[in-house]
Design an enzyme around this catalytic site. Sequence first.
Site, short mmCIF file in Angstrom:
data_model
loop_
_atom_site.label_atom_id
_atom_site.label_comp_id
_atom_site.label_asym_id
_atom_site.label_seq_id
_atom_site.Cartn_x
_atom_site.Cartn_y
_atom_site.Cartn_z
N ASP A 41 92.99 12.93 74.88
CA ASP A 41 92.37 14.26 74.84
C ASP A 41 90.85 14.06 74.79
OD1 ASP A 41 91.46 16.79 74.32
OD2 ASP A 41 92.70 17.14 72.55
N ASP A 57 80.45 15.81 72.34
CA ASP A 57 79.85 16.03 71.01
C ASP A 57 79.73 14.69 70.27
OD1 ASP A 57 80.34 18.62 71.85
OD2 ASP A 57 82.03 18.94 70.49
N ALA A 95 86.59 8.51 70.62
CA ALA A 95 86.93 9.89 70.22
C ALA A 95 88.01 10.52 71.09
CB ALA A 95 85.66 10.77 70.25
#
Length: 309
Positions: free
Chosen positions: A241, A247, A277
């Site tokens: 994902d 970010d 991430a």
Amino acid sequence: MSPTADIVVVGSANVDLVIRLAHLPGAGETVTGGELHRDFGGKGANAAVAAARLGARVALVAALGDDADGAAIREDLRGSGVDAGAVVGVDAPTGVATVLVDEHGENAIAVASGANLLLDGPAVRAGLAGAAGPGTVVVVDLEIGDEAVVAAAEYCLAAGCRLVLDPGPARRLPDVALRAAAVLTPNRGELDVLAGPAGAPGLLAAGVGAVAVTLGADGVELHQAGVPLVRVLPFPADAVDTTGAGDAFAAGVAVALHDGRPLVAAVAFGAATGALATQSHGARAALPRRQAVEALLDRRLPDRKLPHG
Ligand code: ADP
């Protein structure tokens, strides 16, 4: 005054209502059988939590409503080690993003920005004055209004703070924001909106220090005035994902700049943070700790040294 934060993020904080569905509804269609997950999100809060996970002292300047969502976000920030002392309460509902995700990971997102758009210049100036000093790196996103973006940019120019500007969702930037940005971190689509046909060189000519164009699984292209283009290769990731990878990237760049790393090394640190991430669902679950990022960087060092023997 000595800074109390290594990183100050000026940006958005939302509650994300994520509904997983077999397929995304078309106009006028109702799709039942969905599964609801309530997450914390918003580019600003995501970046703040990412930087805290990397071990930085982080403060967030943001606006929340006086409601249950706002209280839950404050609690989450505290639990994540982010100083929320400069998060202001305003007279509008806390921002909410409704995220629809189908079984292939394709998504459609509707955002009610609410309180985020009421973050005003005085709140930004007060938040920065309380937490930022000359060595602080400030991170700003565009899920807040221009008044807040301009106030942060002007503060950075006056106080000598480096500004990492993550220009999503993209819109044309005020001149002062371009002049203040040490690093701009658009993805390809955002770059098109920001710069048009002039591309990254046009942004450099307008005063941006460097443009790090994020290319998802293809890594990053780093543009600097008078310096050849640098391609920072991606780090391997088992991506499930990619929500929030940008970010995490911006937070990683900011933390590495605060550490004193040169720009190319800071962008590599950001790319490693972004890659890690992506490895579980949602923007927050897979945010890495510093040790994991350093380990990924170390593993790549032998390749980099190869051309020199
Ligand atoms: P955004 O979310 O803003 O579109 P990207 O998807 O480009 O940002 O991700 C930011 C950075 O994170 C990328 O430049 C890259 O370094 C890293 N990254 C993102 N997705 C992957 C991936 N699938 N594999 C490896 N690195 C990735």
